[in-house]
Design a protein around this motif. Structure first.
Motif, PDB file in Angstrom:
ATOM      1  N   LYS A  62      -5.949 -38.026 -20.249  1.00 50.56           N
ATOM      2  CA  LYS A  62      -6.125 -37.080 -21.368  1.00 50.56           C
ATOM      3  C   LYS A  62      -5.009 -36.032 -21.365  1.00 50.56           C
ATOM      4  CE  LYS A  62     -11.136 -37.634 -21.640  1.00 50.56           C
ATOM      5  NZ  LYS A  62     -12.413 -37.082 -21.198  1.00 50.56           N
ATOM      6  N   LEU A  63      -4.616 -35.606 -20.160  1.00 51.27           N
ATOM      7  CA  LEU A  63      -3.512 -34.632 -20.061  1.00 51.27           C
ATOM      8  C   LEU A  63      -2.199 -35.248 -20.562  1.00 51.27           C
ATOM      9  CD1 LEU A  63      -4.047 -32.791 -16.640  1.00 51.27           C
ATOM     10  CD2 LEU A  63      -4.251 -31.828 -18.930  1.00 51.27           C
ATOM     11  N   TYR A  64      -1.987 -36.507 -20.200  1.00 46.37           N
ATOM     12  CA  TYR A  64      -0.766 -37.195 -20.660  1.00 46.37           C
ATOM     13  C   TYR A  64      -0.767 -37.356 -22.182  1.00 46.37           C
ATOM     14  CZ  TYR A  64       1.485 -38.323 -16.218  1.00 46.37           C
ATOM     15  OH  TYR A  64       2.157 -38.230 -15.027  1.00 46.37           O
ATOM     16  N   ALA A  65      -1.950 -37.671 -22.752  1.00 50.64           N
ATOM     17  CA  ALA A  65      -2.060 -37.801 -24.214  1.00 50.64           C
ATOM     18  C   ALA A  65      -1.754 -36.460 -24.888  1.00 50.64           C
ATOM     19  CB  ALA A  65      -3.452 -38.288 -24.597  1.00 50.64           C
ATOM     20  N   GLN A  66      -2.257 -35.378 -24.282  1.00 50.38           N
ATOM     21  CA  GLN A  66      -1.978 -34.026 -24.804  1.00 50.38           C
ATOM     22  C   GLN A  66      -0.473 -33.732 -24.705  1.00 50.38           C
ATOM     23  OE1 GLN A  66      -3.849 -30.797 -22.614  1.00 50.38           O
ATOM     24  NE2 GLN A  66      -2.540 -29.283 -23.653  1.00 50.38           N
ATOM     25  N   PHE A  67       0.115 -34.138 -23.552  1.00 48.19           N
ATOM     26  CA  PHE A  67       1.552 -33.922 -23.346  1.00 48.19           C
ATOM     27  C   PHE A  67       2.363 -34.613 -24.458  1.00 48.19           C
ATOM     28  CE2 PHE A  67       5.644 -35.506 -21.996  1.00 48.19           C
ATOM     29  CZ  PHE A  67       6.260 -34.386 -21.462  1.00 48.19           C
ATOM     30  N   ALA A  68       2.018 -35.885 -24.771  1.00 43.17           N
ATOM     31  CA  ALA A  68       2.764 -36.644 -25.786  1.00 43.17           C
ATOM     32  C   ALA A  68       2.699 -35.947 -27.146  1.00 43.17           C
ATOM     33  CB  ALA A  68       2.212 -38.071 -25.888  1.00 43.17           C
ATOM     34  N   GLU A  69       1.493 -35.435 -27.469  1.00 41.05           N
ATOM     35  CA  GLU A  69       1.302 -34.730 -28.746  1.00 41.05           C
ATOM     36  C   GLU A  69       2.175 -33.474 -28.803  1.00 41.05           C
ATOM     37  OE1 GLU A  69      -0.228 -35.093 -32.338  1.00 41.05           O
ATOM     38  OE2 GLU A  69      -1.055 -36.367 -30.753  1.00 41.05           O
ATOM     39  N   GLU A  70       2.108 -32.670 -27.723  1.00 38.13           N
ATOM     40  CA  GLU A  70       2.876 -31.408 -27.674  1.00 38.13           C
ATOM     41  C   GLU A  70       4.381 -31.688 -27.646  1.00 38.13           C
ATOM     42  OE1 GLU A  70       1.714 -28.032 -27.290  1.00 38.13           O
ATOM     43  OE2 GLU A  70      -0.182 -28.862 -27.999  1.00 38.13           O
ATOM     44  N   PHE A  71       4.770 -32.758 -26.961  1.00 36.49           N
ATOM     45  CA  PHE A  71       6.179 -33.120 -26.841  1.00 36.49           C
ATOM     46  C   PHE A  71       6.786 -33.384 -28.222  1.00 36.49           C
ATOM     47  CE2 PHE A  71       9.452 -36.415 -26.465  1.00 36.49           C
ATOM     48  CZ  PHE A  71      10.318 -35.846 -25.534  1.00 36.49           C
ATOM     49  N   GLU A  72       6.058 -34.129 -29.050  1.00 38.10           N
ATOM     50  CA  GLU A  72       6.550 -34.419 -30.400  1.00 38.10           C
ATOM     51  C   GLU A  72       6.626 -33.153 -31.244  1.00 38.10           C
ATOM     52  OE1 GLU A  72       4.032 -37.481 -31.969  1.00 38.10           O
ATOM     53  OE2 GLU A  72       4.853 -39.048 -30.635  1.00 38.10           O
ATOM     54  N   LEU A  73       5.611 -32.294 -31.117  1.00 34.13           N
ATOM     55  CA  LEU A  73       5.543 -31.099 -31.967  1.00 34.13           C
ATOM     56  C   LEU A  73       6.528 -30.007 -31.552  1.00 34.13           C
ATOM     57  CD1 LEU A  73       1.666 -30.779 -32.383  1.00 34.13           C
ATOM     58  CD2 LEU A  73       3.310 -31.437 -34.150  1.00 34.13           C
ATOM     59  N   LYS A  74       6.757 -29.847 -30.230  1.00 34.30           N
ATOM     60  CA  LYS A  74       7.577 -28.718 -29.757  1.00 34.30           C
ATOM     61  C   LYS A  74       8.998 -29.118 -29.382  1.00 34.30           C
ATOM     62  CE  LYS A  74       3.772 -25.875 -28.002  1.00 34.30           C
ATOM     63  NZ  LYS A  74       3.123 -25.328 -26.802  1.00 34.30           N
ATOM     64  N   TYR A  75       9.155 -30.324 -28.824  1.00 38.50           N
ATOM     65  CA  TYR A  75      10.468 -30.721 -28.303  1.00 38.50           C
ATOM     66  C   TYR A  75      11.272 -31.486 -29.360  1.00 38.50           C
ATOM     67  CZ  TYR A  75      13.774 -32.132 -24.619  1.00 38.50           C
ATOM     68  OH  TYR A  75      14.893 -32.301 -23.832  1.00 38.50           O
ATOM     69  N   VAL A  76      10.662 -32.556 -29.911  1.00 46.04           N
ATOM     70  CA  VAL A  76      11.382 -33.390 -30.882  1.00 46.04           C
ATOM     71  C   VAL A  76      11.489 -32.672 -32.220  1.00 46.04           C
ATOM     72  CG1 VAL A  76      11.414 -35.610 -32.082  1.00 46.04           C
ATOM     73  CG2 VAL A  76      10.607 -35.494 -29.715  1.00 46.04           C
ATOM     74  N   SER A  77      10.375 -32.108 -32.684  1.00 41.42           N
ATOM     75  CA  SER A  77      10.355 -31.477 -34.012  1.00 41.42           C
ATOM     76  C   SER A  77      10.920 -30.060 -33.933  1.00 41.42           C
ATOM     77  CB  SER A  77       8.915 -31.438 -34.540  1.00 41.42           C
ATOM     78  OG  SER A  77       8.917 -30.981 -35.874  1.00 41.42           O
ATOM     79  N   GLN A  78      12.033 -29.828 -34.600  1.00 41.50           N
ATOM     80  CA  GLN A  78      12.618 -28.487 -34.611  1.00 41.50           C
ATOM     81  C   GLN A  78      13.179 -28.125 -35.981  1.00 41.50           C
ATOM     82  OE1 GLN A  78      15.901 -29.673 -31.679  1.00 41.50           O
ATOM     83  NE2 GLN A  78      17.078 -28.453 -33.154  1.00 41.50           N
ATOM     84  N   GLY A  79      13.045 -29.074 -36.945  1.00 38.58           N
ATOM     85  CA  GLY A  79      13.592 -28.820 -38.278  1.00 38.58           C
ATOM     86  C   GLY A  79      15.096 -29.066 -38.298  1.00 38.58           C
ATOM     87  N   PHE A  80      15.684 -28.934 -39.477  1.00 41.31           N
ATOM     88  CA  PHE A  80      17.107 -29.223 -39.623  1.00 41.31           C
ATOM     89  C   PHE A  80      17.968 -27.966 -39.624  1.00 41.31           C
ATOM     90  CE2 PHE A  80      15.107 -33.023 -41.576  1.00 41.31           C
ATOM     91  CZ  PHE A  80      15.648 -33.978 -40.718  1.00 41.31           C
TER      92      PHE A  80
END
Length: 456
Positions: free
Chosen positions: A399-417
Motif C-alpha cells: 500500500k505504501l508503494y502504491a501511494q509512492f507511485a501516485e505521489e511520484f507522478e503528481l509531484k515528480y513527473v508532473s510539473q507543468g510546462f
C-alpha cells in the motif's frame, strides 16, 4: 560558364527528365526558367548516362516543356552561415522568414556536412540541465548526446520541445549556449506557437529557427533538418558554442523521404519507406557530438510522433538503434493530466551514468535515481494488483508503494510546462518522496547518504 538546356522531355509530378546533359553531378542544384521569366529551383536526383532526373522544389504547373530552360549551378544546396544567425527565423531552405535582411555570410557550407572522424570524437560526459525532473533526475541528458523524444499524435510534444529550448543550459559555466530549432512539416498554428513562445520568453535571442510548413515541397522538408545541423556545426565547431538541436517532427521528414522514393520508383522497404531509411537517418543523427580539442558541442533531441503509438514502427525502431536512448511520452499519463506526460520506466538515457555524480550534479544522484526507478516500478505493480484483487489483498508495504507511485507522478513527473527546476530541487523532491517508504526499503542508497539527505 553555366550552360543552358532546352531538352526537358518529361514531367511526372515533382520529377522532370532532362536529356543530353554534360558534367552534371548527383545532388547538384538547378534553375528552371519559364517562358514568362519566372525561375523555379530543382535538384538532381539521378544521373543515367546523359539523362538527368531532377526534383522540383516548387510545383510543375505552367511548365512548357519546349520553351523552358534548365541550367545547373555546379554546387549542391548550401547555407550561408554567420554568428548573426542567432535570433533569426528562416524557412526550410535557409531564406529569412522574419522580414529581416539576408545573413551576410562568413562561410557557405554544404548542408550535407562532413562526417566527424570517429578518432576525433570526444566522449559525452557533461550534464545539461533541462529543468524537467523526469529528464534531469532519471534520464539525464549529456552534452554531445542524441536523445530522441517518442510521442504520439495529439500528445503535447510541441510544448515539451519549447520548454527544453527555453530552459536548457550547461551548469556551472558561463560558456555560450545556443539552440537550433528545426520545425519540419508542421502546421501554421504550430509554427506560430513556437515563434510566439520564443519571443515572449526571450529564448529567441539565442535561438536559430528553421520552419518548414506542411504545404511546403517535400524536397524542402528533406533539406530542413540538414540546414539546422549545418548551422549547428558552424556555431559549435567554428564559434565554440554549446548547441542544442531540436528537430520536430522526424516522422514528417521520413514521410517526405518515402514520397520522393515512390516518385523515383524505388523498391520500397518496410511499410513503403525506402530501404536506406536507416542510413539516411544516421547521416543526420551522427552529426551530433563533441570533438577532441574543440570546446563546442552539438546535442541532438529529435522528436518523432509514432504512428498509432507503435514503438516497432520503422521510424522509432531505426531511430532507437542509432541514438543513445529515448524519452517516451505516455497517453495514459496525459489522460491523467500529468504534464509533461513522460513515462519514465520505458524511457532510457544510455549515457545518464556519465553525466551524474559529485562535481556534475550531486553525490546522491545515481543512487536516488536507481531507488526511485525501483520504487516506482513496484508501486505500479501494486496499483495493478489493487485493480484486480482489491485493496484488501495488498500488504501494508505494498500500500505504501502504491501511494509512492501516485505521489511520484503528481509531484515528480508532473510539473507543468513553465516550471524550471534546478537539479538540486529535483533531487530534493526525490528524497521527499522516498521518505514515504520505511528506511529498510531504501536498499540502493548507502547509510551515509540516507543520514545526510533523508528528511533534511
Amino acid at each position: 560558364m553555366i550552360k543552358e538546356y532546352r531538352t526537358i522531355s518529361e514531367v511526372a509530378g515533382p520529377l522532370m527528365l532532362v536529356k543530353d546533359v554534360e558534367g552534371v553531378t548527383y545532388g547538384e542544384l538547378g534553375e528552371i526558367e519559364l517562358v514568362n521569366g519566372e525561375t523555379r529551383r530543382c535538384q538532381v536526383l539521378e544521373i543515367d548516362g546523359k539523362n538527368a532526373i531532377v526534383q522540383l522544389f516548387e510545383n510543375s504547373a505552367g511548365l512548357n516543356l519546349e520553351q523552358s530552360k534548365v541550367r545547373f549551378l555546379g554546387r549542391s544546396i548550401e547555407l550561408a552561415v554567420s554568428a548573426d544567425m542567432l535570433g533569426r527565423i528562416f524557412d526550410g531552405m535557409g531564406n529569412p522568414k522574419d522580414g529581416g535582411p539576408a545573413v551576410i555570410a562568413e562561410k557557405r557550407l554544404d548542408i550535407n556536412g562532413t562526417p566527424i572522424n570517429p578518432a576525433a570524437r570526444n566522449y559525452p560526459s557533461e550534464f545539461i540541465q533541462t529543468g524537467i525532473s523526469a529528464i534531469d533526475g532519471l534520464n539525464t541528458l549529456v552534452r554531445g548526446q542524441k536523445l530522441p523524444i517518442f510521442s504520439g499524435s495529439g500528445l503535447p510534444h510541441a510544448n515539451l520541445a519549447a520548454q527544453i529550448a527555453r530552459q536548457a543550459k550547461v551548469r556551472g559555466t558561463d560558456e555560450k549556449f545556443a539552440v537550433v530549432f528545426a520545425a519540419v512539416g508542421i502546421t501554421f498554428e504550430e509554427a506560430n506557437f513556437f515563434i510566439n513562445d520564443f519571443n515572449v520568453t526571450g529564448a529567441i535571442d539565442r535561438t536559430v529557427t528553421f520552419i518548414n510548413l506542411a504545404n511546403d515541397p517535400a524536397i524542402e522538408r528533406i533539406a530542413t533538418p540538414r540546414m539546422a545541423l549545418t548551422a549547428a556545426e558552424y556555431l559549435a565547431f567554428d564559434c565554440n558554442m554549446h548547441v542544442l538541436v531540436i528537430i520536430t517532427d522526424i516522422t514528417n521528414y521520413a514521410e517526405a523521404l518515402r514520397e520522393v522514393s515512390a516518385a523515383k520508383k524505388e523498391v520500397p522497404g518496410r511499410r513503403g519507406y525506402p530501404g536506406y531509411l536507416y542510413t539516411d537517418l544516421a547521416t543526420m543523427y551522427e552529426r551530433a557530438g563533441r570533438k577532441i580539442g574543440i570546446d563546442g558541442s552539438i546535442t541532438l533531441i529529435p522528436i518523432l510522433s509514432m504512428p498509432e503509438d507503435d514503438k516497432t514502427h520503422p521510424i522509432p525502431d531505426l531511430t532507437g538503434y542509432i541514438t543513445e536512448g529515448q524519452i517516451i511520452l505516455s497517453r495514459e499519463l496525459y489522460r491523467k493530466n500529468i504534464m509533461p506526460p513522460i513515462d519514465v520506466l520505458p524511457s532510457l538515457s544510455r549515457l545518464k551514468d556519465k553525466g551524474v555524480g559529485e562535481g556534475k550534479t550531486r553525490e546522491d544522484h545515481a543512487s536516488t535515481m536507481n531507488q526511485l526507478f525501483a520504487a516506482y516500478s513496484r508501486g505500479k505493480d501494486a496499483k495493478e494488483l489493487m485493480v484486480i484483487l482489491g485493496e484488501a489483498a495488498l500488504t501494508d508495504i505494498d500500500k505504501l508503494y502504491a501511494q509512492f507511485a501516485e505521489e511520484f507522478e503528481l509531484k515528480y513527473v508532473s510539473q507543468g510546462f513553465d516550471a524550471n527546476r534546478s537539479i538540486e530541487q529535483t533531487l530534493d523532491i526525490g528524497w521527499e518522496l522516498l521518505s514515504i517508504l520505511p528506511k529498510t526499503e531504501l536498499k540502493r542508497i548507502s547509510e551515509e547518504l540516507i543520514e545526510k539527505y533523508l528528511g533534511r
